[in-house]
Design a protein around this motif. Sequence first.
Motif, mmCIF file in Angstrom:
data_model
loop_
_atom_site.group_PDB
_atom_site.id
_atom_site.type_symbol
_atom_site.label_atom_id
_atom_site.label_comp_id
_atom_site.label_asym_id
_atom_site.label_seq_id
_atom_site.Cartn_x
_atom_site.Cartn_y
_atom_site.Cartn_z
ATOM 1 N N GLU A 148 -2.111 0.084 -1.353
ATOM 2 C CA GLU A 148 -1.047 0.980 -2.097
ATOM 3 C C GLU A 148 0.258 0.742 -1.202
ATOM 4 O OE1 GLU A 148 -0.613 1.477 -4.980
ATOM 5 O OE2 GLU A 148 -2.629 1.236 -5.800
ATOM 6 N N TYR B 25 3.211 9.264 -5.684
ATOM 7 C CA TYR B 25 2.727 8.152 -6.163
ATOM 8 C C TYR B 25 1.444 7.493 -5.507
ATOM 9 C CZ TYR B 25 1.601 3.351 -6.871
ATOM 10 O OH TYR B 25 0.763 2.249 -7.124
ATOM 11 N N THR B 26 1.497 7.664 -4.188
ATOM 12 C CA THR B 26 0.327 7.028 -3.325
ATOM 13 C C THR B 26 -0.969 8.250 -3.407
ATOM 14 O OG1 THR B 26 1.960 6.181 -1.953
ATOM 15 C CG2 THR B 26 -0.398 6.360 -1.074
ATOM 16 N N GLY C 215 -1.335 10.050 -5.861
ATOM 17 C CA GLY C 215 -1.977 9.869 -7.599
ATOM 18 C C GLY C 215 -2.920 8.490 -7.345
ATOM 19 N N ALA C 216 -2.616 7.499 -6.589
ATOM 20 C CA ALA C 216 -3.189 6.325 -7.001
ATOM 21 C C ALA C 216 -4.625 6.391 -6.221
ATOM 22 C CB ALA C 216 -2.494 5.109 -6.264
ATOM 23 N N ALA D 236 -0.092 8.326 -11.237
ATOM 24 C CA ALA D 236 0.520 7.512 -10.176
ATOM 25 C C ALA D 236 1.784 6.825 -10.859
ATOM 26 C CB ALA D 236 -0.320 6.639 -9.706
ATOM 27 N N ASN E 59 -4.011 4.745 -14.825
ATOM 28 C CA ASN E 59 -2.816 4.535 -13.798
ATOM 29 C C ASN E 59 -2.956 2.939 -13.599
ATOM 30 O OD1 ASN E 59 -1.779 7.222 -13.462
ATOM 31 N ND2 ASN E 59 -3.493 7.531 -11.869
#
Length: 349
Positions: A37, A120-121, A123-124, A136, A181
Motif C-alpha cells: 500500500e 486510507y492505509t 483502512g486498507a 479505504a 475496498n
Amino acid sequence: MEELKYITEPLLKWFQINKRDLPWRRTKDPYRIWVSEIMLQQTRVEAVKPYYARFLETLPTVKDLAEADEETLLKLWEGLGYYSRVRNMQKAAIQIMEEHGGEFPADHAKLLKLKGIGPYTAGAVGSIAFDLPVPAVDGNVLRVMSRITADASDISIQKTKKEWENRIYEIMPAENPGDLNQALMELGATVCLPNGIPKCESCPVRKYCEAYRRNSTMLYPVKAEKKARSQEFLNVFFCIYENQIAIGKRPSKGLLSGLWELPNCNRDIAPPAALQEMGILQGEIEPMKGQKHIFTHVEWHMDCYFVKVSEKTEAELLWITKEDAEQNYALPTAFKKIWQEGVKKIDSM
C-alpha cells in the motif's frame, strides 16, 4: 444513500471474476499488505512489483525493517521517490516492535497512531488483513463514487474524502470488507479510468451510475486546479577523480532531505566558482545534456557538466567508485539520467 447499497453485491461478484492477480493479494499478512500500500502511493502497479519482491526478500519481517540501516533502506526504495514514506515505514516498524510486541495491531485506532499511516492505509490494512469494516478511500474510490452519484464536491479537499469515508462505511459488508475496498479501487484502476473515457460498457454497476445515466462521466470527479509549480535552475556536476565519482549529502530538511546527490548549486553561481567552494581546485569542465525533473510542487531545470578533476581538497564531498555507488548508495531519480550519461563518458574514456 439508499441507492449506494445496491452496488455492493454486483461489485463484489465482478471483483471475484475480474481482479488482477497481484502478489500482495495472495496474502493476509498485514506487513506485506502495508508494504504494498505504501509503495503503490503515486506509483503504477507494474512498476511496484519488482520493488515489492526485492524489499520483502531483503526485509521479510517488521523486525527486519525496524533494524535495517538507512543506506540499505534507501537503496531498496531507490527509484520509487517520496523517500519520507520509507523512513516513516521504519519509524512505524519500530513502534510496532516497541509498543505491540512485533505484531501489527488488529485495531483501526491503533493503526492510525503508527507513523505515516493515515485513514486510507489504515483502512486498507485493517480491512484486508484483519477484516475490519473500515473504508479505504483513495483517488480511484473518490472518482468511482463521484461518478456513481454525480457528486460535484471537490475531491481535493479533506472534507469530501471524510464524507465519502462515512458514506462507504454504511455499505461495508460484514464479511470480507476488504474485498469491497479492493473492488472499488480495482474498478477505478481498470474500468472507471482517470484519464480518457471510462469503460462504462464493462462496468458492473453502470445501471446505478448517475453520471452514466446523464452521459456526463467526463465531468466527474471535480477537482480544484493545482497551483503552478515553482521553478529552480541548477548547475549539476558529474565529477571524476582517478576512478572515483563525487556525491554529496543533501540537507536534513527540505526536498530529498538527507539523500545522496550529485554536487550542484544555483545556476547563478558560475561553475568554476561553485566547484572551488566544493573543494575542486582544478579540472576540465565539459557541458553535458541539460535535464529537467518535475516534483510535486517544483520543477528543476538543470545545466549539467562533466568535470575531470585534477586537483582537489578534502571537503564534504564523498568520493566513491562507480560500483560502490551503484550497489550501496541511493541516488534520487532527478539525478539518474545525468549519472547514466556521466558513466557512459567514463566507459568511453
